[in-house]
Design a protein around this motif. Structure first.
Motif, mmCIF file in Angstrom:
data_model
loop_
_atom_site.group_PDB
_atom_site.id
_atom_site.type_symbol
_atom_site.label_atom_id
_atom_site.label_comp_id
_atom_site.label_asym_id
_atom_site.label_seq_id
_atom_site.Cartn_x
_atom_site.Cartn_y
_atom_site.Cartn_z
ATOM 1 N N ALA A 1 1.926 9.349 1.014
ATOM 2 C CA ALA A 1 3.200 8.858 1.549
ATOM 3 C C ALA A 1 4.173 8.533 0.419
ATOM 4 O O ALA A 1 5.370 8.829 0.511
ATOM 5 C CB ALA A 1 2.953 7.631 2.427
ATOM 6 N N LEU A 2 3.669 7.931 -0.660
ATOM 7 C CA LEU A 2 4.528 7.643 -1.805
ATOM 8 C C LEU A 2 4.945 8.921 -2.524
ATOM 9 O O LEU A 2 6.084 9.058 -2.973
ATOM 10 C CB LEU A 2 3.799 6.719 -2.781
ATOM 11 N N LEU B 1 3.631 5.170 -9.636
ATOM 12 C CA LEU B 1 3.342 3.765 -9.862
ATOM 13 C C LEU B 1 3.484 3.408 -11.337
ATOM 14 O O LEU B 1 2.954 4.112 -12.199
ATOM 15 C CB LEU B 1 1.919 3.438 -9.404
ATOM 16 N N PRO B 2 4.147 2.302 -11.648
ATOM 17 C CA PRO B 2 4.201 1.864 -13.043
ATOM 18 C C PRO B 2 2.843 1.320 -13.483
ATOM 19 O O PRO B 2 2.045 0.849 -12.665
ATOM 20 C CB PRO B 2 5.260 0.758 -13.021
ATOM 21 N N LYS B 3 2.595 1.348 -14.773
ATOM 22 C CA LYS B 3 1.304 0.955 -15.327
ATOM 23 C C LYS B 3 0.953 -0.486 -15.002
ATOM 24 O O LYS B 3 -0.212 -0.807 -14.739
ATOM 25 C CB LYS B 3 1.318 1.173 -16.841
ATOM 26 N N ASP B 4 1.938 -1.388 -15.001
ATOM 27 C CA ASP B 4 1.621 -2.805 -14.828
ATOM 28 C C ASP B 4 1.216 -3.153 -13.400
ATOM 29 O O ASP B 4 0.770 -4.272 -13.136
ATOM 30 C CB ASP B 4 2.791 -3.685 -15.281
ATOM 31 N N VAL B 5 1.349 -2.215 -12.453
ATOM 32 C CA VAL B 5 0.882 -2.438 -11.089
ATOM 33 C C VAL B 5 -0.623 -2.175 -10.993
ATOM 34 O O VAL B 5 -1.313 -2.743 -10.143
ATOM 35 C CB VAL B 5 1.660 -1.537 -10.102
ATOM 36 N N LEU B 6 -1.139 -1.315 -11.874
ATOM 37 C CA LEU B 6 -2.545 -0.947 -11.837
ATOM 38 C C LEU B 6 -3.411 -2.013 -12.492
ATOM 39 O O LEU B 6 -2.960 -2.758 -13.365
ATOM 40 C CB LEU B 6 -2.755 0.385 -12.555
ATOM 41 N N VAL B 7 -4.658 -2.097 -12.040
ATOM 42 C CA VAL B 7 -5.626 -3.032 -12.621
ATOM 43 C C VAL B 7 -6.918 -2.274 -12.946
ATOM 44 O O VAL B 7 -7.144 -1.158 -12.471
ATOM 45 C CB VAL B 7 -5.924 -4.205 -11.674
ATOM 46 N N ASP B 8 -7.772 -2.902 -13.735
ATOM 47 C CA ASP B 8 -9.090 -2.350 -14.041
ATOM 48 C C ASP B 8 -10.127 -2.961 -13.098
ATOM 49 O O ASP B 8 -10.001 -4.120 -12.704
ATOM 50 C CB ASP B 8 -9.484 -2.668 -15.488
ATOM 51 N N SER C 1 0.020 3.200 4.416
ATOM 52 C CA SER C 1 0.522 4.544 4.706
ATOM 53 C C SER C 1 1.337 4.558 5.998
ATOM 54 O O SER C 1 2.411 5.165 6.059
ATOM 55 C CB SER C 1 -0.634 5.540 4.798
ATOM 56 N N SER C 2 0.839 3.879 7.035
ATOM 57 C CA SER C 2 1.572 3.837 8.305
ATOM 58 C C SER C 2 2.854 3.030 8.180
ATOM 59 O O SER C 2 3.852 3.342 8.840
ATOM 60 C CB SER C 2 0.677 3.218 9.392
ATOM 61 N N ALA C 3 2.844 2.007 7.339
ATOM 62 C CA ALA C 3 4.062 1.227 7.109
ATOM 63 C C ALA C 3 5.144 2.103 6.502
ATOM 64 O O ALA C 3 6.301 2.096 6.954
ATOM 65 C CB ALA C 3 3.751 0.048 6.190
ATOM 66 N N ILE C 4 4.784 2.877 5.490
ATOM 67 C CA ILE C 4 5.766 3.737 4.816
ATOM 68 C C ILE C 4 6.253 4.827 5.761
ATOM 69 O O ILE C 4 7.459 5.109 5.837
ATOM 70 C CB ILE C 4 5.134 4.342 3.549
ATOM 71 N N ARG C 5 5.341 5.439 6.512
ATOM 72 C CA ARG C 5 5.730 6.554 7.376
ATOM 73 C C ARG C 5 6.585 6.085 8.556
ATOM 74 O O ARG C 5 7.547 6.753 8.934
ATOM 75 C CB ARG C 5 4.481 7.287 7.862
#
Length: 359
Positions: free
Chosen positions: A55-56, A63-70, A286-290
Motif C-alpha cells: 500500500a505504501l 521508510l526513513p531509517k530512523d523509523v526502523l528498529v532492530d 494496509s486497510s487504513a491506507i487503502r
C-alpha cells in the motif's frame, strides 16, 4: 464557528493518508489525540506486513531509517499452548517503531491541512446539512462546523458510536507490555491459547526490548493476559521480569458483512473505525491506507453521490477482509489448527545452534 469542507477525527495511518491526499481546494481540519511531543500510543506490535508495504509502495513512499528498529527477523514462531506444538513460518514483516511511523506519516501532510494534536473530539452531531464538532484542546471546548465528517478514530470511534450505536462489532481489549530484552536470541512469536482467548497474542524483540501483547475478551482481560504470561514463562522459557510500560486499547475483529460501516449523507468511516481490519491477523494498516486512498479519490473527483461512490470503491477491500474470515477456523479452531501445525505444511525446520538461548 469556523467552517470546513472536511473534518477528520483521528490522524493514524487512515486519517493521515486521507489528509495527505485531499486536494488543496478543500479546507480541512484534523483532530488527533497524539501530542507533538508524545502522548497517546496504540497497543500495536509495530510490524509492517506485506499488504501494508504494498500500500505504501503504490504511493512511491520509502521508510526513513530512523523509523526502523532492530532486529529484522524473517520467520514467526507459532506456538499452540494447548498442544505444545511449535512451528516456524516465513514472513516478510518490517520491524518498526510504531509511534515514529505514525509521526512520519504526519510529517508528510501538506501545509494547507489544519491539524490539532493533543485534543479529543467530545461531540459530533448533524445540524441541518452540516455537522457540528466539539473538541477539547488546552483545557477548553472548541466547536466548528463541517460539510463532511470522516471518522478515522479507530476501534473506539466516537463518530461510529454516535451515528451507528446499534452497529456493534466484535471487540477485544489489546494489552501490551514492554520488558528489557533478556532472551539469548531475538524472535517474533504468534501465540494461540484457547483457555485465555479465542484470538491471538504476539511477542516481538525490538531495540533491546521485548514486547508481549495479545487481544483478550474484555471480561477479565488483564487476568487472562497475566495467566498467559505465566504459562509462556513456565512452559516455553519466555523471560518477562518487571514491565517498563503497559499499553492497552480496543481492537475490532469483523466476522460478517454488516460489521463494515462506510457511512452516509456526508459522514464517512475509514480504517478500523469502518471495521476495516483483518479478522485473522488483526493487521489494519494496509486497510487504513487503502480505504483512505479510496475516499480521497472520491472526494477529489467531485462526483455527486460521494457516499455511494466510496462504498463502491471499497467493495474489493470488504470482500478481501471477508475472505479472511474463512481463514480464521484454520488458525483459531483448536482441532483444525492442530492438523495444520501437526502436518508441518509450509513450516521452516529450525537447525538449533549452541548460541540459541531460551524461548
Amino acid at each position: 464557528m469556523e467552517h470546513y469542507d472536511v473534518a477528520i477525527v483521528g490522524l493514524g495511518p487512515a486519517g493521515a493518508t486521507l489528509a495527505r491526499l485531499l486536494d488543496s481546494r478543500f479546507r480541512v481540519i484534523a483532530l488527533d489525540k497524539k501530542r507533538e511531543n508524545g502522548g497517546f500510543r496504540k497497543a500495536c506490535g509495530g510490524l509492517l506486513a506485506g499488504d501494508a508495504q504494498k500500500a505504501l509502495a503504490q504511493f512511491d513512499l520509502t521508510l526513513p531509517k530512523d523509523v526502523l528498529v532492530d532486529p529484522q527477523i524473517f520467520a514467526v514462531k507459532t506456538i499452540d499452548l494447548k498442544t505444545g506444538l511449535i512451528r516456524h513460518y516465513q514472513r516478510f514483516y518490517v520491524n518498526l517503531d510504531r509511534d515514529k511511523f505514525d509521526r512520519w506519516l504526519l510529517g508528510l501532510l501538506p501545509s494547507h491541512i489544519e491539524t490539532h494534536p493533543g485534543c479529543v473530539c467530545t461531540d459530533v452531531r448533524r445540524s441541518g446539512s452540516r455537522f457540528i464538532l466539539t473538541y477539547r484542546e488546552n483545557g477548553r471546548d472548541v466547536s466548528v462546523t463541517a460539510d463532511r465528517v470522516v471518522g478515522a478514530d479507530g476501534a473506539n470511534s466516537i463518530v461510529r458510536r454516535t451515528f451507528y450505536p446499534r452497529r456493534d462489532i466484535r471487540s477485544y481489549l489489546s494489552i501490551q507490555q514492554w520488558f528489557p530484552e533478556s532472551h539469548g536470541t531475538p524472535f517474533y512469536s504468534c501465540i494461540f491459547d484457547p483457555e485465555t482467548s479465542d484470538c491471538c497474542s504476539w511477542s516481538i524483540s525490538k531495540d533491546s526490548q521485548f514486547i508481549f501483547g495479545g487481544a483478550f475478551p474484555k471480561d477479565r482481560a488483564r487476568e487472562r493476559f497475566e495467566r498467559q504470561k505465566e504459562k509462556l514463562a513456565e512452559r516455553f522459557g519466555f523471560q518477562f521480569g518487571e514491565p517498563l510500560k503497559t499499553e492497552a486499547c480496543l481492537v475490532l475483529r469483523p466476522k460478517k458483512p454488516g460489521d463494515f460501516c462506510c457511512g452516509q449523507d456526508g459522514l464517512f468511516l475509514i480504517g478500523e473505525a469502518a471495521g476495516f481490519i483483518s479478522p485473522s491477523s488483526l493487521e489494519g494498516i494496509s486497510s487504513a491506507i487503502r480505504s483512505a486512498s479510496a475516499l480521497a479519490s472520491v472526494l477529489n473527483s467531485g462526483v455527486p453521490r460521494e457516499n455511494r461512490a466510496y462504498r463502491a470503491k471499497t467493495r474489493k477491500l470488504r470482500a478481501k477482509l471477508l475472505l479472511k474470515v474463512l481463514k480464521c477456523p484454520f488458525m483459531y479452531q483448536p482441532v483444525l489448527r492442530r492438523l495444520v501445525m501437526g502436518s508441518g505444511l509450509a513450516s521452516i525446520p529450525i537447525i538449533a545452534s549452541k548460541k540459541e538461548g531460551s524461548a
